[in-house]
Scaffold this motif. Structure first.
Motif, PDB file in Angstrom:
ATOM      1  N   LYS A 278       0.842  -1.191   0.000  1.00 27.39           N
ATOM      2  CA  LYS A 278       0.000   0.000   0.000  1.00 27.39           C
ATOM      3  C   LYS A 278       0.880   1.244   0.000  1.00 27.39           C
ATOM      4  O   LYS A 278       2.081   1.183   0.260  1.00 27.39           O
ATOM      5  CB  LYS A 278      -0.919  -0.003   1.220  1.00 27.39           C
ATOM      6  CG  LYS A 278      -1.860  -1.203   1.262  1.00 27.39           C
ATOM      7  CD  LYS A 278      -2.729  -1.158   2.503  1.00 27.39           C
ATOM      8  CE  LYS A 278      -3.664  -2.367   2.570  1.00 27.39           C
ATOM      9  NZ  LYS A 278      -4.508  -2.347   3.789  1.00 27.39           N
ATOM     10  N   CYS A 279       0.264   2.377  -0.279  1.00 24.05           N
ATOM     11  CA  CYS A 279       1.004   3.633  -0.278  1.00 24.05           C
ATOM     12  C   CYS A 279       1.406   4.017   1.148  1.00 24.05           C
ATOM     13  O   CYS A 279       0.813   3.561   2.127  1.00 24.05           O
ATOM     14  CB  CYS A 279       0.150   4.748  -0.898  1.00 24.05           C
ATOM     15  SG  CYS A 279      -0.137   4.513  -2.657  1.00 24.05           S
ATOM     16  N   GLY A 315       0.303  11.607  -2.803  1.00 21.43           N
ATOM     17  CA  GLY A 315      -0.585  10.541  -2.346  1.00 21.43           C
ATOM     18  C   GLY A 315       0.115   9.346  -1.729  1.00 21.43           C
ATOM     19  O   GLY A 315      -0.430   8.241  -1.755  1.00 21.43           O
ATOM     20  N   LEU A 317       2.589   7.756  -2.811  1.00 15.40           N
ATOM     21  CA  LEU A 317       3.152   6.853  -3.820  1.00 15.40           C
ATOM     22  C   LEU A 317       4.662   7.081  -3.890  1.00 15.40           C
ATOM     23  O   LEU A 317       5.119   8.157  -4.287  1.00 15.40           O
ATOM     24  CB  LEU A 317       2.519   7.120  -5.193  1.00 15.40           C
ATOM     25  CG  LEU A 317       2.897   6.166  -6.316  1.00 15.40           C
ATOM     26  CD1 LEU A 317       2.387   4.763  -6.029  1.00 15.40           C
ATOM     27  CD2 LEU A 317       2.370   6.655  -7.656  1.00 15.40           C
ATOM     28  N   ARG A 385      -9.924  12.667  -5.701  1.00 15.62           N
ATOM     29  CA  ARG A 385     -10.060  12.461  -4.252  1.00 15.62           C
ATOM     30  C   ARG A 385     -11.527  12.318  -3.823  1.00 15.62           C
ATOM     31  O   ARG A 385     -11.918  12.752  -2.754  1.00 15.62           O
ATOM     32  CB  ARG A 385      -9.387  13.592  -3.460  1.00 15.62           C
ATOM     33  CG  ARG A 385      -7.901  13.683  -3.670  1.00 15.62           C
ATOM     34  CD  ARG A 385      -7.271  14.767  -2.831  1.00 15.62           C
ATOM     35  NE  ARG A 385      -7.687  16.085  -3.252  1.00 15.62           N
ATOM     36  CZ  ARG A 385      -7.116  16.747  -4.245  1.00 15.62           C
ATOM     37  NH1 ARG A 385      -6.099  16.229  -4.885  1.00 15.62           N
ATOM     38  NH2 ARG A 385      -7.526  17.934  -4.582  1.00 15.62           N
ATOM     39  N   GLU A 439     -12.472   3.863  -5.085  1.00 14.84           N
ATOM     40  CA  GLU A 439     -11.602   5.028  -5.034  1.00 14.84           C
ATOM     41  C   GLU A 439     -10.456   4.853  -6.024  1.00 14.84           C
ATOM     42  O   GLU A 439      -9.998   3.730  -6.267  1.00 14.84           O
ATOM     43  CB  GLU A 439     -11.042   5.193  -3.610  1.00 14.84           C
ATOM     44  CG  GLU A 439     -10.057   6.341  -3.452  1.00 14.84           C
ATOM     45  CD  GLU A 439      -9.423   6.358  -2.070  1.00 14.84           C
ATOM     46  OE1 GLU A 439      -8.728   7.344  -1.763  1.00 14.84           O
ATOM     47  OE2 GLU A 439      -9.606   5.386  -1.307  1.00 14.84           O
ATOM     48  N   HIS A 441      -6.561   6.268  -6.795  1.00 15.40           N
ATOM     49  CA  HIS A 441      -5.444   7.040  -6.258  1.00 15.40           C
ATOM     50  C   HIS A 441      -5.266   8.315  -7.090  1.00 15.40           C
ATOM     51  O   HIS A 441      -5.486   8.333  -8.292  1.00 15.40           O
ATOM     52  CB  HIS A 441      -4.165   6.204  -6.296  1.00 15.40           C
ATOM     53  CG  HIS A 441      -3.002   6.819  -5.590  1.00 15.40           C
ATOM     54  ND1 HIS A 441      -2.217   7.794  -6.169  1.00 15.40           N
ATOM     55  CD2 HIS A 441      -2.499   6.624  -4.352  1.00 15.40           C
ATOM     56  CE1 HIS A 441      -1.271   8.164  -5.323  1.00 15.40           C
ATOM     57  NE2 HIS A 441      -1.414   7.464  -4.212  1.00 15.40           N
ATOM     58  N   GLU A 442      -4.845   9.399  -6.435  1.00 15.19           N
ATOM     59  CA  GLU A 442      -4.738  10.694  -7.091  1.00 15.19           C
ATOM     60  C   GLU A 442      -3.851  10.639  -8.332  1.00 15.19           C
ATOM     61  O   GLU A 442      -4.178  11.217  -9.374  1.00 15.19           O
ATOM     62  CB  GLU A 442      -4.192  11.740  -6.113  1.00 15.19           C
ATOM     63  CG  GLU A 442      -5.128  12.013  -4.946  1.00 15.19           C
ATOM     64  CD  GLU A 442      -4.511  12.949  -3.925  1.00 15.19           C
ATOM     65  OE1 GLU A 442      -3.581  13.676  -4.294  1.00 15.19           O
ATOM     66  OE2 GLU A 442      -4.962  12.958  -2.776  1.00 15.19           O
TER      67      GLU A 442
END
Length: 526
Positions: A278-279, A315, A317, A385, A439, A441-442
């Motif tokens: 995960k981020c 985000g 990342l 977002r 969702e 991710h940005e």
């Protein structure tokens, strides 16, 4: 001053020659390292200098291209003169580096007699999350029940970093592996290339299945496969099957750790353990970002405040944090930080952003069907977002005709849920709340907008623009606008949509975001 362009071209040419020399040195080093040797500090210092000159050259080219579009004012003339002087100085330093290479005669020295190929210690903070996953992998490798371990997650989340940390740490763990083989896969891998890579690391003369298998059958082996895109039968590489329950495999350890962007690949590879990366959280992201910044942000509170916003927009990342951090590494001008903030907020795409999005796009390209790609592009019609109700998303796909051939609404809904599962397994979306909302991710959302705004061919019906000025559209651009099917307009400073010369019969969707001055729209669309 008049020869600034020529000096810049000479600089770029010299830098290309230096990089070609560096690549030859790297190839020679890699061959010797695979034979158990280690690179010297002297040659590593030379390689680091080449990287530094390459970054300086790229930055100078970018700065020069910007000053060329500011007009023929005194500031512009000074900028061109300054760029010319810098180009001359850099060219001289590059020439000296090429001469210095001739003095670096010993490329590698003999290392310890250990078949495991050591890797340099990473200077990048892998974060608490990845550090924790490193412990999980260590425990799995020590457990006889786990023989194939799959690490998956979205592009740029740190899978390769984790795999390299495993390779670096394996000698410290003392797990008794005779050989550790590292193979970098690709979107279109070739089995012959894999076997060649394995044979080189084992110092085998012949890269055949029989030769590799015969050599490894009675050895303890750890195979590290990086960036798998589809199922790979490792037995055709000559690697003993880790799931084989014969007497031989019970006496010797044959284990595989691989990385992939797709959870489906983990399933097809029969992974005994699946680890999803995960981020990073906000604090970890900020720490990683700062590690790639040379300047001391604490000495510039105004810049630090903007830098935190820049880091947050990545985000969590790691790829984005590292790339953006290095791009802003020694930037002490607040205006430059604000410009980067604008780029990441989606008001414009920079060459840095595009290079990052191009890397991530391979996940989009890997989708098996064009319909899946079109379904993914629909996410750019929602604000960034924002959690999206799966029900609303499926309705959107139904409206666009992307879900078809169904006998009932429930069947269409199930089809939509299947599409979401495919996108999730490709690490393009994340589902929450018992799979009722989804969702993006940005950075992946930016990628969707970037792809849609450059869509061609079958995707030419997409139109996603930012900062567009309709009054400046040419007649050809206006004609294209009229033919569009899916339109998203973001951050456009206008009171109304343009007065079109005819109707828009193909328009399926019009999404307008952050256009506060817009007063009317329906009458403009006829």
């Amino acid at each position: 001053m008049m020869h600034a362009e020529e000096r810049l071209l000479d600089l770029v040419g010299a830098m290309e020659d230096l990089k070609a020399m560096r690549n030859r040195v790297l190839r020679e080093i890699e061959l010797q390292e695979e034979k158990g040797k280690q690179r010297t500090q002297k040659v590593q210092a030379w390689l680091d200098k080449v990287v530094d000159k390459d970054q300086c050259t790229n930055q100078l080219v970018i700065d020069f291209s910007r000053c060329c579009v500011t007009g023929c004012c005194s500031i512009n003339i000074y900028s061109r003169l300054n760029a010319s002087r810098k180009a001359t100085k850099l060219k001289k330093e590059i020439d000296e580096l090429m001469k210095e290479k001739n003095q670096v005669s010993v490329l590698a020295k003999r290392g310890p007699s250990n078949p495991i190929i050591d890797m340099p210690t990473s200077t990048t903070n892998v974060g608490i999350m990845i550090g924790s996953n490193l412990g999980i992998v260590r425990d799995c490798l020590a457990d006889k029940t786990f023989v194939i371990i799959g690490i998956y997650g979205m592009g740029g989340v740190g899978k390769t970093t984790l795999l390299k940390e495993i390779k670096r740490s394996i000698g410290e763990w003392n797990m008794g592996f005779d050989y550790v083989i590292y193979v970098r896969a690709s979107h279109e891998h070739h089995v012959e290339d894999f076997r060649d890579c394995i044979a080189e690391q084992l110092s085998l003369c012949e890269p055949s299945i029989e030769t590799i298998f015969k050599f490894l059958k009675y050895k303890n082996l750890l195979l590290l496969l990086d960036d798998l895109w589809e199922e790979l039968d490792i037995t055709i590489l000559g690697i003993p099957d880790p799931h084989d329950n014969s007497v031989i495999t019970n006496l010797y350890k044959h284990k595989v750790v691989f990385t992939t962007r797709s959870k489906q690949v983990c399933d097809s590879m029969r992974a005994d353990k699946k680890i999803k990366l995960k981020c990073l959280d906000q604090d970890e992201g900020w720490q990683l970002f700062k590690e790639n910044i040379v300047m001391n942000l604490e000495d510039a509170p105004s810049i630090e405040e903007v830098a935190r916003e820049v880091a947050n927009l990545c985000g969590g990342l790691p790829l984005a944090l590292i790339m953006v951090g290095r791009a802003m590494s020694n930037q002490t001008w607040l205006a430059k930080w604000n410009l980067m903030l604008d780029q990441l907020q989606g008001r414009l795409f920079s060459s840095l952003c595009e290079s990052m999005l191009l890397y991530l796009r391979s996940s989009y390209d890997s989708l098996a069907h064009e319909t899946l790609q079109q379904c993914f592009l629909c996410f750019c019609l929602w604000p960034k977002r924002k959690l999206i109700l799966i029900e609303d998303l499926i309705k959107c796909w139904l409206g666009f005709g992307l879900i078809y051939y169904f006998d009932s609404i429930s069947e269409a809904y199930m089809h939509g849920c299947y599409i979401i599962k495919v996108l999730e397994e490709a690490s393009l979306v994340i589902t929450h709340d018992n799979r009722t909302v989804v969702e993006v991710h940005e950075v992946i959302h930016d990628m969707a907008q970037w792809i849609a705004s450059r869509a061609e061919g079958d995707h030419k019906a997409w139109f996603v623009k930012q900062n567009i000025i309709f009054e400046q559209l040419s007649s050809e651009e206006m004609e294209t606008w009229i033919q569009l099917e899916r339109v998203s307009i973001i951050n456009c400073d206008m009171n109304s949509l343009p007065e079109l010369q005819c109707q828009c019969p193909s328009l399926l969707s019009l999404s307008i975001q952050h256009n506060q001055r817009l007063e009317k729209s329906t009458e403009d669309l006829s």
